[in-house]
Every structure is written in structure tokens, then in C-alpha cells.
Design an enzyme around this catalytic site. Structure first.
Site, mmCIF file in Angstrom:
data_model
loop_
_atom_site.group_PDB
_atom_site.id
_atom_site.type_symbol
_atom_site.label_atom_id
_atom_site.label_comp_id
_atom_site.label_asym_id
_atom_site.label_seq_id
_atom_site.Cartn_x
_atom_site.Cartn_y
_atom_site.Cartn_z
ATOM 1 N N HIS A 128 -27.206 -28.775 5.296
ATOM 2 C CA HIS A 128 -25.764 -28.747 5.542
ATOM 3 C C HIS A 128 -25.223 -27.312 5.421
ATOM 4 C CE1 HIS A 128 -26.331 -29.094 1.210
ATOM 5 N NE2 HIS A 128 -25.164 -28.457 1.071
ATOM 6 N N THR A 134 -23.596 -22.073 8.264
ATOM 7 C CA THR A 134 -24.402 -20.993 8.844
ATOM 8 C C THR A 134 -25.777 -20.828 8.196
ATOM 9 O OG1 THR A 134 -23.278 -19.491 7.314
ATOM 10 C CG2 THR A 134 -22.444 -19.555 9.582
ATOM 11 N N ARG A 135 -26.698 -20.299 8.990
ATOM 12 C CA ARG A 135 -28.011 -19.862 8.513
ATOM 13 C C ARG A 135 -28.362 -18.572 9.258
ATOM 14 N NH1 ARG A 135 -27.099 -23.594 5.713
ATOM 15 N NH2 ARG A 135 -28.489 -25.234 4.940
ATOM 16 N N LYS A 188 -20.416 -14.454 2.926
ATOM 17 C CA LYS A 188 -21.412 -15.265 2.205
ATOM 18 C C LYS A 188 -22.553 -14.369 1.728
ATOM 19 C CE LYS A 188 -24.431 -19.165 3.550
ATOM 20 N NZ LYS A 188 -24.540 -20.223 4.578
ATOM 21 N N HIS A 193 -31.819 -15.418 -3.381
ATOM 22 C CA HIS A 193 -32.892 -16.231 -2.795
ATOM 23 C C HIS A 193 -33.711 -16.928 -3.885
ATOM 24 C CE1 HIS A 193 -35.655 -17.676 0.134
ATOM 25 N NE2 HIS A 193 -36.608 -16.800 -0.096
ATOM 26 N N CYS A 215 -26.563 -26.100 -2.494
ATOM 27 C CA CYS A 215 -27.593 -26.511 -1.535
ATOM 28 C C CYS A 215 -28.911 -26.511 -2.304
ATOM 29 C CB CYS A 215 -27.616 -25.497 -0.392
ATOM 30 S SG CYS A 215 -28.531 -26.021 1.080
ATOM 31 N N LYS A 243 -34.227 -21.755 10.803
ATOM 32 C CA LYS A 243 -34.428 -21.028 12.072
ATOM 33 C C LYS A 243 -35.691 -21.471 12.795
ATOM 34 C CE LYS A 243 -35.098 -17.289 9.425
ATOM 35 N NZ LYS A 243 -35.536 -18.041 8.214
HETATM 36 C C1 FAD Z 1 -28.320 -22.061 0.487
HETATM 37 C C2 FAD Z 1 -29.381 -22.115 1.536
HETATM 38 C C3 FAD Z 1 -29.478 -21.068 2.439
HETATM 39 C C4 FAD Z 1 -30.470 -21.069 3.411
HETATM 40 N N1 FAD Z 1 -30.512 -20.054 4.299
HETATM 41 C C5 FAD Z 1 -31.389 -20.104 5.327
HETATM 42 C C6 FAD Z 1 -31.336 -19.134 6.335
HETATM 43 O O1 FAD Z 1 -30.489 -18.243 6.310
HETATM 44 N N2 FAD Z 1 -32.212 -19.234 7.361
HETATM 45 C C7 FAD Z 1 -33.150 -20.238 7.436
HETATM 46 O O2 FAD Z 1 -33.927 -20.262 8.383
HETATM 47 N N3 FAD Z 1 -33.221 -21.183 6.472
HETATM 48 C C8 FAD Z 1 -32.356 -21.139 5.435
HETATM 49 N N4 FAD Z 1 -32.365 -22.112 4.472
HETATM 50 C C9 FAD Z 1 -33.436 -23.131 4.482
HETATM 51 C C10 FAD Z 1 -33.167 -24.316 5.401
HETATM 52 O O3 FAD Z 1 -31.831 -24.681 5.382
HETATM 53 C C11 FAD Z 1 -34.095 -25.449 4.970
HETATM 54 O O4 FAD Z 1 -35.439 -24.977 5.028
HETATM 55 C C12 FAD Z 1 -33.988 -26.679 5.844
HETATM 56 O O5 FAD Z 1 -32.654 -27.094 5.945
HETATM 57 C C13 FAD Z 1 -34.853 -27.785 5.280
HETATM 58 O O6 FAD Z 1 -34.632 -28.949 6.048
HETATM 59 P P1 FAD Z 1 -35.317 -30.329 5.718
HETATM 60 O O7 FAD Z 1 -35.056 -31.196 6.904
HETATM 61 O O8 FAD Z 1 -36.721 -30.104 5.280
HETATM 62 O O9 FAD Z 1 -34.569 -30.870 4.408
HETATM 63 P P2 FAD Z 1 -33.208 -31.711 4.236
HETATM 64 O O10 FAD Z 1 -32.133 -31.133 5.041
HETATM 65 O O11 FAD Z 1 -32.962 -31.859 2.782
HETATM 66 O O12 FAD Z 1 -33.563 -33.112 4.869
HETATM 67 C C14 FAD Z 1 -34.320 -34.089 4.201
HETATM 68 C C15 FAD Z 1 -33.611 -35.397 4.384
HETATM 69 O O13 FAD Z 1 -34.439 -36.458 3.950
HETATM 70 C C16 FAD Z 1 -33.585 -37.455 3.417
HETATM 71 N N5 FAD Z 1 -34.374 -38.344 2.573
HETATM 72 C C17 FAD Z 1 -35.089 -38.004 1.471
HETATM 73 N N6 FAD Z 1 -35.658 -39.070 0.914
HETATM 74 C C18 FAD Z 1 -35.317 -40.137 1.679
HETATM 75 C C19 FAD Z 1 -35.604 -41.541 1.619
HETATM 76 N N7 FAD Z 1 -36.355 -42.077 0.626
HETATM 77 N N8 FAD Z 1 -35.099 -42.330 2.579
HETATM 78 C C20 FAD Z 1 -34.351 -41.811 3.595
HETATM 79 N N9 FAD Z 1 -34.026 -40.499 3.686
HETATM 80 C C21 FAD Z 1 -34.509 -39.675 2.749
HETATM 81 C C22 FAD Z 1 -32.569 -36.636 2.654
HETATM 82 O O14 FAD Z 1 -31.412 -37.362 2.333
HETATM 83 C C23 FAD Z 1 -32.325 -35.480 3.594
HETATM 84 O O15 FAD Z 1 -31.244 -35.708 4.457
HETATM 85 C C24 FAD Z 1 -31.394 -22.143 3.485
HETATM 86 C C25 FAD Z 1 -31.299 -23.205 2.569
HETATM 87 C C26 FAD Z 1 -30.299 -23.198 1.610
HETATM 88 C C27 FAD Z 1 -30.213 -24.335 0.649
HETATM 89 O O1 LIG Z 2 -34.433 -17.351 6.001
HETATM 90 C C1 LIG Z 2 -33.566 -16.501 5.925
HETATM 91 O O2 LIG Z 2 -33.360 -15.694 6.818
HETATM 92 C C2 LIG Z 2 -32.722 -16.437 4.674
HETATM 93 C C3 LIG Z 2 -32.513 -15.032 4.250
HETATM 94 C C4 LIG Z 2 -33.639 -14.512 3.472
HETATM 95 C C5 LIG Z 2 -33.991 -15.395 2.380
HETATM 96 C C6 LIG Z 2 -34.035 -16.768 2.754
HETATM 97 N N1 LIG Z 2 -33.313 -17.243 3.697
#
Ligand code: FAD
Ligand SMILES: O=C(O)[C@@H]1CCCC=N1
Length: 387
Positions: free
Chosen positions: A47, A50-51, A269, A273, A316, A349
């Protein structure tokens, strides 16, 4: 065919599961995407507005995957008719004797990524509102920019539905039985599928423990901090201020990164990390502010145009592996259970290619990329399970 029988089920509708489901539906597979929370939600990792998107990585394999990601993000923009990527460039700042900084710069150079090396004088004239500490160097990854994350997540889920995909949100997976087919039980139904992709984000460790697999994943709560510009717009996207990564600056143990002010006018923002360990369902009980203290000190030293007390703090979660590389693999004991986990705070990304790889694994196809950095076997000495 029974309404509860699918070719594939994807567990978890964050960016990785949603992109995987989209690729499966594009491959004409009858696919169910199950999400425990009602969509959209802010309880996982995908959620927020931005990323950062960038090609600057320490490892060539991510930089190479990013080339295709840029194409697939552009395809998503076209198919969904929404703007998702905005090019801003990204400053990478660090010490010459820091190997991580040198690796980032080296990868850009080796892969011919459009970049610029800035002398301290060039830095001072281009970015008068940022202080470059003595002895530090800066380069710009010109391909980098901002991804509109919430918009991207909605767009890919809408396209999945448009391809005939089924989303069940507000439905938690409570059990599944490996086999062929796999049987999956939620709090409101039972389903069967030829393959199951687990993209459970911070819940991956507990979901996979049900299959006897103990992965070395750690969940961190991240404070997402926004800092007020003393003069609104100083670090604004409208003035072409770039994203940045400060590589272990001012003695910090982890990187500090930032995005130009955009989503909340007048607020930039800047985040650390790393964060404090938590259980995913206990995120809001974790109240450590250690990272905010590190950020405040960084902001007052490097960004004099910002108030060094955060104006907005959101939350997050990261799910980190010991080496910060992703897990993209088949389950060691059940080849039709595919795992996408441990995105270690940098996975957004890369989601278009992660989704493609997980789809290929689910369909028994040869993956388009070398998966050796992402295999579960690299943790062999750490794994407690009887594999
Ligand atoms: C603050 C922050 C900044 C970031 N900045 C960057 C960035 O600048 N650039 C970048 O590339 N990446 C960035 N990231 C990383 C990136 O956002 C994550 O790697 C990515 O969103 C992970 O996605 P996901 O689908 O694995 O996890 P999630 O989005 O957590 O999705 C997993 C989903 O599974 C669901 N789930 C879990 N268990 C169950 C169950 N038993 N039944 C049904 N549903 C379930 C959860 O509810 C959730 O919705 C950042 C992350 C954060 C937190
Ligand atoms: O993935 C990204 O670009 C951001 C910035 C560097 C550290 C982690 N997330």
C-alpha cells in the site's frame, strides 16, 4: 468445470500475487486470487502512494531484470490507461571507500545505464538544497523515478478481472493440503487447483510453516516518514527534484532513501531501510522510534530545507531474508506449490518480472531468468525443516 476448481490459486493480493495472477490469466489459466483483507487495504507491504523504481542495483541480475520491468510497467500503463511511472532520476550518494556505493556505481557503468557522475562542485550547483558530506560522492541513475503504487496495484487487479480472473477478498486461507490437485480451505469455502502460488508477504513464514517449511524470514515494521519543506516545493517533483539513496551515510547501519514531495503537498518522504521486528498481526503494537531518531539527525545534516521532525508517519512492513535477495522457487517437497517471498523492502519495482517468473514456475515452464540467487537451497544450513 466446477466453480471451485481452478488451474491455479494465488494466495495473497499484494503487488507480487496480483501480478502473478495477471500473468496466469494472460496465459488463459483459470485463476483465483485470494486475499484475507477487503481490498484495497493498508495492512501488508504494497500500500501507499509511491515506490522508487531504478536500475541502480549492486547486483547485475536485478539491473537486468529491471530492463524488462520497465517494458512491462509501460505495457500496464497502456493496457490500463493510467500513469504509473514518473521519471525523476535518482541520486546515489556515498563514500568512495564504501563497497556498496562502488558496486551501485559499477553496475550502472557496466550495464551502460544512462547515468551521470557529479563532482562536489556540480552537486552543489545542481542541488543547493542538499548538503553533500565531505568525502562523499554522487551519481545519478537517470532511468529512476517514482511508481504510483496504489494506482499500479488497482490497475493490475482490474486487468486480471478483465481477463476473467476471480478475486475473493475478505477471505482468509486457513488451511491447504498439498497434492494433485491441491485443496485449499478459507474461512468461507473450499477450492481445488493444479498449482498454488504463495505470495503472502509478511505472513509467508506462518503460511509456509503449515507445510513444514521454516524459512528464515524476518518481518520489520517500517515507519514511513514525511518531512515538511520550510519553503513548499523546494524538494518537489514539479521542480524535478530526484529520488535519492544515501548509502550508509553519517555512519548509519542501513541506507536512507527519499522521494520528492508529491503525494502530500509540501511533504517529502524520507525513510530508513530497516525497522523493528514484529509479527504481522501485531504491527501496531510495535512503537519503537529508533529509526525516526536516525532519520531526524540525517535530515538536519543533509536536508536543511526540511523541518527535522516528521509531519506524518505511516506504517508498512518489510519481509527480509538474511541476504536481502528474494525467494522465487518451488516448494522443496511439493513442486506444484510455488513461493514468492522475502522481497526485503525492494520488490515493488520488480513485480512485473517476479509475477512472470512465478507464473512460469506454476505452469512448469522454464523460467526466463536464472533463479540461482533466489533458490531456497541457499539457506540450507539455516533451514530447520526436514525437507
Ligand atoms: C515503507 C516501504 C517502502 C518501500 N519502498 C520500495 C521502493 O521504493 N521500491 C521498491 O521496489 N520496493 C519498495 N518496497 C518493497 C515493496 O513494497 C514490497 O517488496 C512489496 O510490496 C511486497 O509485496 P508482496 O505482494 O510480497 O506483499 P504484500 O503486499 O504484503 O501482499 C501479501 C498479501 O497476502 C495476504 N495474505 C497473507 N496471508 C494470507 C492468508 N492466509 N489468506 C489470504 N491472504 C493472505 C496479505 O493480506 C497481503 O495482502 C517498500 C516497502 C515498504 C514497506
Ligand atoms: O527499492 C528501493 O528502491 C527502495 C530504496 C532503497 C531501499 C529500499 N527500497
Amino acid at each position: 468445470m466446477d466453480a471451485n476448481n481452478f488451474d491455479c490459486i494465488v494466495l495473497g493480493a499484494g503487488i507480487q500475487g496480483s501480478y502473478t495472477a495477471y500473468h496466469l490469466a494472460k496465459n488463459k489459466k483459470k485463476t483465483l486470487l485470494v486475499e484475507q483483507f477487503v481490498l484495497p487495504h493498508s495492512r501488508g507491504s504494497s500500500h501507499g502512494h509511491t515506490r522508487i523504481i531504478r536500475k541502480a542495483y549492486q547486483q547485475d541480475y536485478y539491473t537486468r531484470m529491471m530492463s524488462e520491468c520497465y517494458q512491462l510497467w509501460a505495457q500496464l500503463e497502456k493496457e490500463a490507461n493510467v500513469e504509473i511511472y514518473r521519471n525523476t532520476g535518482m541520486l546515489v550518494v556515498g563514500k568512495e571507500d564504501c563497497s556498496a556505493f562502488r558496486s551501485l556505481r559499477g553496475t550502472l557503468l557496466r550495464n551502460n545505464i544512462p547515468m551521470e557522475v557529479l563532482s562536489p562542485e556540480q552537486f552543489a550547483s545542481r542541488f543547493p538544497s542538499v548538503r553533500l558530506p565531505p568525502g562523499e560522492s554522487a551519481v545519478i541513475d537517470k532511468t529512476a523515478g517514482v511508481l504510483h503504487a496504489d494506482r499500479a496495484l488497482k490497475a493490475i487487479q482490474d486487468l486480471f478481472r478483465g481477463l476473467g480472473g476471480v478475486i475473493h477478498d475478505g477471505e482468509k486461507v486457513v488451511d491447504f493440503t498439498p497434492g494433485s490437485p491441491i485443496t485449499m480451505t478459507t474461512n468461507s469455502g473450499m477450492y481445488h487447483a493444479q498449482s498454488l502460488v504463495i505470495t503472502a508477504g509478511p505472513w509467508a513464514k506462518s503460511v509456509l510453516a503449515r507445510t513444514g517449511l521454516q524459512l528464515p524470514l524476518q518481518v520489520l515494521r517500517i515507519n514511513v516518514c514525511y518531512w515538511k519543506e520550510r519553503i513548499p516545493g523546494t524538494y518537489g517533483i514539479g521542480r524535478h527534484f530526484p529520488c535519492f539513496i544515501g548509502v550508509k551515510q553519517h555512519g548509519a547501519k542501513h541506507d536512507i532513501y527519499g522521494l520528492p514531495s508529491n503525494e502530500y503537498p509540501g511533504l517529502m518522504k524520507i525513510c530508513y531501510h530497516s525497522g523493528s521486528e514484529t509479527e504481522p498481526d501485531e504491527r501496531d503494537r510495535q512503537t519503537s522510534q529508533e529509526d525516526i531518531a536516525i532519520l531526524s539527525s540525517f535530515v538536519s545534516k543533509s536536508f536543511p530545507g526540511l523541518d527535522p521532525t516528521p509531519a506524518v508517519v505511516e506504517q508498512c512492513m518489510y519481509t527480509v531474508t538474511p541476504d536481502s535477495d528474494f525467494i522465487l522457487d518451488q516448494h522443496p517437497s511439493h513442486s506444484n506449490i510455488i513461493i514468492g517471498a522475502g522481497f526485503s523492502g525492494h520488490g515493488f519495482k520488480l513485480a512485473p518480472v517476479v509475477g512472470k517468473i512465478l507464473c512460469e514456475l506454476a505452469l512448469g515452464k522454464t523460467p526466463s531468468f536464472d533463479l540461482s540467487p533466489f533458490r531456497i537451497t541457499r539457506f540450507q544450513p539455516l533451514l530447520k525443516s526436514a525437507l
